[in-house]
Design a protein around this motif. Sequence first.
Motif, PDB file in Angstrom:
ATOM      1  N   LYS A  42       0.886  -1.390   0.058  1.00  0.00           N
ATOM      2  CA  LYS A  42       0.098  -0.129   0.142  1.00  0.00           C
ATOM      3  C   LYS A  42       1.003   1.325  -0.063  1.00  0.00           C
ATOM      4  O   LYS A  42       0.767   2.136  -0.672  1.00  0.00           O
ATOM      5  CB  LYS A  42      -0.965  -0.221   1.032  1.00  0.00           C
ATOM      6  CG  LYS A  42      -1.650   1.244   1.319  1.00  0.00           C
ATOM      7  CD  LYS A  42      -2.450   0.935   2.722  1.00  0.00           C
ATOM      8  CE  LYS A  42      -2.382   2.645   3.565  1.00  0.00           C
ATOM      9  NZ  LYS A  42      -3.216   2.245   4.725  1.00  0.00           N
ATOM     10  N   GLN A  45       2.726   1.733  -3.283  1.00  0.00           N
ATOM     11  CA  GLN A  45       1.729   2.555  -4.432  1.00  0.00           C
ATOM     12  C   GLN A  45       1.729   4.077  -4.043  1.00  0.00           C
ATOM     13  O   GLN A  45       1.605   4.751  -4.996  1.00  0.00           O
ATOM     14  CB  GLN A  45       0.101   1.761  -4.151  1.00  0.00           C
ATOM     15  CG  GLN A  45       0.147   0.371  -4.745  1.00  0.00           C
ATOM     16  CD  GLN A  45      -1.027  -0.307  -4.162  1.00  0.00           C
ATOM     17  OE1 GLN A  45      -1.798   0.207  -3.438  1.00  0.00           O
ATOM     18  NE2 GLN A  45      -1.410  -1.644  -4.920  1.00  0.00           N
ATOM     19  N   ALA A  46       1.554   4.561  -2.760  1.00  0.00           N
ATOM     20  CA  ALA A  46       1.556   5.807  -2.454  1.00  0.00           C
ATOM     21  C   ALA A  46       2.940   6.497  -3.018  1.00  0.00           C
ATOM     22  O   ALA A  46       3.047   7.423  -3.667  1.00  0.00           O
ATOM     23  CB  ALA A  46       1.592   6.029  -1.054  1.00  0.00           C
ATOM     24  N   SER A  48       4.578   5.404  -5.462  1.00  0.00           N
ATOM     25  CA  SER A  48       4.548   5.446  -6.849  1.00  0.00           C
ATOM     26  C   SER A  48       3.741   6.494  -7.546  1.00  0.00           C
ATOM     27  O   SER A  48       4.101   7.223  -8.404  1.00  0.00           O
ATOM     28  CB  SER A  48       3.960   4.047  -7.316  1.00  0.00           C
ATOM     29  OG  SER A  48       3.926   4.050  -8.838  1.00  0.00           O
ATOM     30  N   ARG A  49       2.528   6.795  -6.884  1.00  0.00           N
ATOM     31  CA  ARG A  49       1.649   7.682  -7.073  1.00  0.00           C
ATOM     32  C   ARG A  49       2.233   9.141  -7.084  1.00  0.00           C
ATOM     33  O   ARG A  49       2.237  10.105  -7.758  1.00  0.00           O
ATOM     34  CB  ARG A  49       0.302   8.035  -6.252  1.00  0.00           C
ATOM     35  CG  ARG A  49      -0.535   6.940  -6.818  1.00  0.00           C
ATOM     36  CD  ARG A  49      -1.804   6.965  -5.940  1.00  0.00           C
ATOM     37  NE  ARG A  49      -2.102   7.083  -4.513  1.00  0.00           N
ATOM     38  CZ  ARG A  49      -1.980   5.850  -3.773  1.00  0.00           C
ATOM     39  NH1 ARG A  49      -2.098   4.722  -4.563  1.00  0.00           N
ATOM     40  NH2 ARG A  49      -1.752   5.897  -2.512  1.00  0.00           N
ATOM     41  N   ALA A  50       3.261   9.214  -6.124  1.00  0.00           N
ATOM     42  CA  ALA A  50       4.144  10.514  -5.856  1.00  0.00           C
ATOM     43  C   ALA A  50       5.406  10.762  -6.738  1.00  0.00           C
ATOM     44  O   ALA A  50       5.859  11.656  -6.670  1.00  0.00           O
ATOM     45  CB  ALA A  50       4.625  10.456  -4.189  1.00  0.00           C
ATOM     46  N   GLY A  51       5.565   9.733  -7.517  1.00  0.00           N
ATOM     47  CA  GLY A  51       6.642   9.738  -8.521  1.00  0.00           C
ATOM     48  C   GLY A  51       7.995   9.317  -7.987  1.00  0.00           C
ATOM     49  O   GLY A  51       8.993   9.643  -8.534  1.00  0.00           O
ATOM     50  N   ARG A  54       8.959   3.490  -9.103  1.00  0.00           N
ATOM     51  CA  ARG A  54       8.041   3.013 -10.228  1.00  0.00           C
ATOM     52  C   ARG A  54       8.013   1.590  -9.999  1.00  0.00           C
ATOM     53  O   ARG A  54       8.976   0.876  -9.628  1.00  0.00           O
ATOM     54  CB  ARG A  54       8.564   3.581 -11.658  1.00  0.00           C
ATOM     55  CG  ARG A  54       9.896   3.007 -12.062  1.00  0.00           C
ATOM     56  CD  ARG A  54      10.008   3.574 -13.216  1.00  0.00           C
ATOM     57  NE  ARG A  54      11.464   3.267 -13.726  1.00  0.00           N
ATOM     58  CZ  ARG A  54      11.834   2.019 -14.414  1.00  0.00           C
ATOM     59  NH1 ARG A  54      11.111   1.139 -14.651  1.00  0.00           N
ATOM     60  NH2 ARG A  54      13.222   1.909 -14.617  1.00  0.00           N
ATOM     61  N   TYR A  63      10.073  -2.954  -7.922  1.00  0.00           N
ATOM     62  CA  TYR A  63      10.126  -1.456  -7.577  1.00  0.00           C
ATOM     63  C   TYR A  63      11.459  -0.854  -7.699  1.00  0.00           C
ATOM     64  O   TYR A  63      12.317  -1.529  -7.343  1.00  0.00           O
ATOM     65  CB  TYR A  63       9.561  -0.976  -6.240  1.00  0.00           C
ATOM     66  CG  TYR A  63       8.157  -1.270  -6.053  1.00  0.00           C
ATOM     67  CD1 TYR A  63       7.182  -0.188  -6.365  1.00  0.00           C
ATOM     68  CD2 TYR A  63       7.458  -2.394  -5.814  1.00  0.00           C
ATOM     69  CE1 TYR A  63       5.971  -0.353  -6.507  1.00  0.00           C
ATOM     70  CE2 TYR A  63       5.989  -2.507  -5.795  1.00  0.00           C
ATOM     71  CZ  TYR A  63       5.135  -1.448  -5.991  1.00  0.00           C
ATOM     72  OH  TYR A  63       3.881  -1.766  -6.034  1.00  0.00           O
ATOM     73  N   ALA A  80       4.101  11.989   0.768  1.00  0.00           N
ATOM     74  CA  ALA A  80       3.557  10.713  -0.031  1.00  0.00           C
ATOM     75  C   ALA A  80       2.936   9.634   0.768  1.00  0.00           C
ATOM     76  O   ALA A  80       1.953   9.319   0.375  1.00  0.00           O
ATOM     77  CB  ALA A  80       4.664  10.062  -0.741  1.00  0.00           C
TER      78      ALA A  80
END
Length: 159
Positions: A42, A45-46, A48-51, A54, A63, A80
């Motif tokens: 989880k 994923q956060a 990843s959303r924040a860049g 990846r 990752y 993030a």
Amino acid sequence: MKMSNGVEWALHGCVTLSQSRDPVPAARLAELHGTPPAYLAKHLQALSRAGIVRSTAGQVGGYLLTRPAAAITVLEVVQAIDGTSPAYRCTEIRQQGPLAVPAERCDRPCAIARAMASAQEAWYGALADITIADLAAGIDADSEGTAMADVRRWLTSTA
């Protein structure tokens, strides 16, 4: 300022990823740090959303950091995971109760709100000055130079 456990796990995860050229599966990161895999996923994923990280799919998926560790700050990771809302939120309590200050006299934040905003700014400034690379170097120094080599060896060993 209180932060969630996810911040610690995300920071350790980023330090670990900084030691790998190949994608690292979330389950492998969870194993290394003894964290619950679903909870760590989880947080990845956060990130990843924040860049910050990846993900790559496939048999060798996992990752990777999106930038060099020296270009990712602790503040970015904290935000993030825990968000960007300030720790203190003024509710204008001075405008309530029997000695309430009229709204028209509250043309600037009160001393308490100013103090808390100053503390938040100092906190964010301190976190923005520390990178994932700095953390890795500090962890390595704490272990007399063995921690990051141990992490790199562990990451390349068979799971």
